[in-house]
Motif scaffolding. Structure first.
Motif, PDB file in Angstrom:
ATOM      1  N   ASP A  49       2.233   2.250  -0.129  1.00  0.00           N
ATOM      2  CA  ASP A  49       3.051   3.038   0.409  1.00  0.00           C
ATOM      3  C   ASP A  49       3.804   3.842  -0.749  1.00  0.00           C
ATOM      4  O   ASP A  49       4.562   3.410  -1.435  1.00  0.00           O
ATOM      5  CB  ASP A  49       4.039   2.432   1.422  1.00  0.00           C
ATOM      6  N   HIS A  96      -3.144   4.522   5.784  1.00  0.00           N
ATOM      7  CA  HIS A  96      -1.931   4.613   6.360  1.00  0.00           C
ATOM      8  C   HIS A  96      -1.847   5.452   7.425  1.00  0.00           C
ATOM      9  O   HIS A  96      -0.695   6.663   7.342  1.00  0.00           O
ATOM     10  CB  HIS A  96      -0.943   4.529   5.320  1.00  0.00           C
ATOM     11  N   HIS A 150       3.646  -4.259  -1.218  1.00  0.00           N
ATOM     12  CA  HIS A 150       5.291  -4.442  -1.081  1.00  0.00           C
ATOM     13  C   HIS A 150       5.150  -5.445   0.093  1.00  0.00           C
ATOM     14  O   HIS A 150       4.291  -5.681   0.731  1.00  0.00           O
ATOM     15  CB  HIS A 150       6.053  -3.183  -0.606  1.00  0.00           C
TER      16      HIS A 150
HETATM   17 MN    MN Z   1       3.484   0.680   5.504  1.00  0.00          MN
END
Ligand code: MN
Ligand code: NI
Length: 226
Positions: free
Chosen positions: A139, A190, A49
């Motif tokens: 994510d 992450h 993204h």
């Molecule tokens: Mn992120």
């Protein structure tokens, strides 16, 4: 496959005879200072993204390596305007590249460029060749759509799941996600980069152990063989 963790959501994967880099965010990551970004070699850069913490170093690394970008239509168009090469995809599509097949799958998140402009919908990728298959979730929250992956793709050898909570899945959701995608080897990403996403590693290991799922929490720069 050989998977090197480069911090945050960035991994460099040697898959067959090619190298694939995901979501490069290295140059301003305090925890990744020891990574020599200009020595990274890759053939492709895959982007989940448009957020800064996933695309920051794309131009630098693509400039160094000539790597082509694989992402959604909006993100590939954005980088094509900057003179980079890319292959646009969208959710549900599969394309056969020289290293194997890539399927773009759903992710529940948001996606805009650092200037606020529209970056299409966020995604994950399932990638396979004749020998191996893996899932890079991007994510995402836990989503029921993950159950489609075992129906549509070969058996997963591993999956790379965000686990830092707050912006994405946390430990509990990630453990359910590994059930949904039917994968017993999970690599965490992450986590720890910012104060919001500190991962309780002991707790994570406990939750995954109870499910008999192997959880790998790599240190930055570490290479895993799966
Ligand atoms: Mn992120
Ligand atoms: Ni994001």
């Amino acid at each position: 496959m050989k998977i090197q963790y480069l911090g945050h959501a960035c991994v460099l994967i040697e898959f067959g005879s090619h190298k694939l880099l995901f979501d490069p965010f290295i140059s301003v990551n305090e925890l990744a200072k020891h990574i020599e970004i200009d020595k990274i070699e890759t053939d492709f850069i895959l982007l989940s993204h448009g957020h800064q913490d996933h695309i920051l170093d794309v131009e630098r690394i693509a400039g160094n390596t000539g790597a082509a970008i694989i992402s959604n239509f909006e993100i590939v168009s954005y980088f094509q305007k900057k003179g980079l090469n890319g292959h646009p995809m969208n959710h549900g599509g599969v394309w056969e590249f020289e290293f194997g097949k890539v399927k773009m799958v759903n992710a529940i998140h948001s996606s805009s460029f650092p200037d606020g402009s529209y970056a299409g919908n966020p995604s994950g990728f399932v990638i396979w060749n004749d020998e191996q298959c893996f899932y890079f979730a991007g994510d995402t929250a836990l989503t029921w759509d993950m159950k489609l992956i075992p129906l549509l793709c070969p058996k997963l050898d591993c999956c790379i799941l965000p686990m830092g909570d707050n912006f994405t899945m946390g430990i509990e959701e990630a453990s359910i996600a590994s059930d949904f995608v039917e994968c017993s080897t999970v690599i965490a990403c992450h986590f720890d980069t910012f104060g919001y996403i500190i991962l309780d590693k002991e707790e994570a290991q406990k939750v995954f152990e109870q499910k008999n799922i192997t959880l790998l929490i790599p240190s930055i720069g570490e290479t895993l063989i799966v």
